[in-house]
Design a protein around this motif. Structure first.
Motif, PDB file in Angstrom:
ATOM      1  N   UNK A   1      -1.848   8.535  -3.619  1.00 54.50           N
ATOM      2  CA  UNK A   1      -3.559   9.112  -2.759  1.00 54.50           C
ATOM      3  C   UNK A   1      -3.172  10.401  -1.977  1.00 54.50           C
ATOM      4  N   UNK A   2      -1.918  10.821  -1.516  1.00 53.68           N
ATOM      5  CA  UNK A   2      -1.236  12.587  -1.265  1.00 53.68           C
ATOM      6  C   UNK A   2      -1.162  13.583  -2.946  1.00 53.68           C
ATOM      7  N   UNK A   3      -1.073  12.576  -2.916  1.00 54.95           N
ATOM      8  CA  UNK A   3       0.078  13.947  -4.379  1.00 54.95           C
ATOM      9  C   UNK A   3      -1.695  14.074  -5.194  1.00 54.95           C
TER      10      UNK A   3
ATOM     11  N   UNK B   1       0.382  -1.011  -0.376  1.00 51.75           N
ATOM     12  CA  UNK B   1       0.260  -0.378   0.116  1.00 51.75           C
ATOM     13  C   UNK B   1       1.019   1.111   0.032  1.00 51.75           C
ATOM     14  N   UNK B   2       2.026   1.114   0.160  1.00 47.28           N
ATOM     15  CA  UNK B   2       2.934   1.986   0.299  1.00 47.28           C
ATOM     16  C   UNK B   2       2.601   3.524  -1.122  1.00 47.28           C
TER      17      UNK B   2
ATOM     18  N   UNK C   1      13.864  -2.692   2.547  1.00 44.43           N
ATOM     19  CA  UNK C   1      12.666  -1.422   2.451  1.00 44.43           C
ATOM     20  C   UNK C   1      12.321  -1.123   0.337  1.00 44.43           C
ATOM     21  N   UNK C   2      11.479   0.086   1.151  1.00 47.86           N
ATOM     22  CA  UNK C   2      11.101   0.845  -0.262  1.00 47.86           C
ATOM     23  C   UNK C   2      11.068   2.164  -0.307  1.00 47.86           C
TER      24      UNK C   2
ATOM     25  N   UNK D   1       3.443  15.302   2.692  1.00 42.94           N
ATOM     26  CA  UNK D   1       4.185  14.455   2.175  1.00 42.94           C
ATOM     27  C   UNK D   1       5.741  13.758   3.163  1.00 42.94           C
ATOM     28  N   UNK D   2       5.535  15.826   3.606  1.00 35.20           N
ATOM     29  CA  UNK D   2       6.667  15.413   4.704  1.00 35.20           C
ATOM     30  C   UNK D   2       6.194  14.455   6.519  1.00 35.20           C
ATOM     31  N   UNK D   3       4.486  14.070   6.479  1.00 35.23           N
ATOM     32  CA  UNK D   3       3.952  14.311   7.525  1.00 35.23           C
ATOM     33  C   UNK D   3       3.608  13.226   7.169  1.00 35.23           C
ATOM     34  N   UNK D   4       3.786  12.129   6.133  1.00 35.28           N
ATOM     35  CA  UNK D   4       3.113  10.769   5.788  1.00 35.28           C
ATOM     36  C   UNK D   4       4.406   9.841   7.166  1.00 35.28           C
TER      37      UNK D   4
END
Length: 165
Positions: free
Chosen positions: A22-24, A15-16, A42-43, A63-66
């Motif tokens: 979704x955020x974008x 789901x990453x 890692x991804x 994005x910085x708060x994900x």
């Protein structure tokens, strides 16, 4: 319109990409170019996103708060000029420490510009020895191409270079 260059790394889990996209989309960003990879649990990836100037800061903050994402974002206000014609070098050799540095140094010394590098390590079919394989997209003056290939191939007896456009 701003262009964001976003690099990230996160522990891998399903789901990453959905979360990122979704955020974008939520901030009317247009996902343009990307390279995403699973690496040792890692991804990680790099994405170019076009976004309206009025949405840029809000998207950057989101994005910085994900959670569980380590994100770096650079803003470009203008598109880069069209780059000169590029070509792809397909490289194969026995793997060894420093091979990327040696190849990138030769490209630089010959006046080339490395645009993209995708590399992997594989086992040789018959011997099981580790093989280095890479596709390097570069731009270079066509007069410097033959000396470039000669110099790269001289780095090791087993290093093979194939060229495609």
């Amino acid at each position: 319109m701003n262009h964001l260059v976003i690099s990230f790394i996160s522990p891998d889990k399903p789901g990453l990409v959905d979360k990122l996209s979704h955020t974008i989309k939520q901030y009317q960003g247009n996902w343009q170019t990307s390279s995403l990879h699973h690496l040792s649990g890692f991804f990680a990836g790099i994405i170019e996103v076009a976004v309206d100037e009025g949405q840029t800061d809000a998207l950057k903050n989101a994005l910085n708060n994900l959670p569980n994402f380590n994100v770096t974002i650079e803003v470009a206000t203008a598109l880069s000029p069209k780059s000169p014609a590029s070509l792809v070098l397909e490289l194969t050799a026995n793997d060894r420490p420093g091979i990327i540095q040696e190849i990138s140094s030769v490209i630089h010394q010959q006046g080339g510009n490395l645009l993209k590098l995708v590399s992997s390590q594989e086992s040789a079919p018959h011997s099981g020895q580790d093989l280095f394989k890479a596709k390097a997209t570069i731009t270079i003056n066509k007069d410097a191409l033959a000396p470039l290939v000669t110099q790269i191939e001289s780095l090791a007896d087993d290093l093979m270079v194939d060229i495609s456009h």
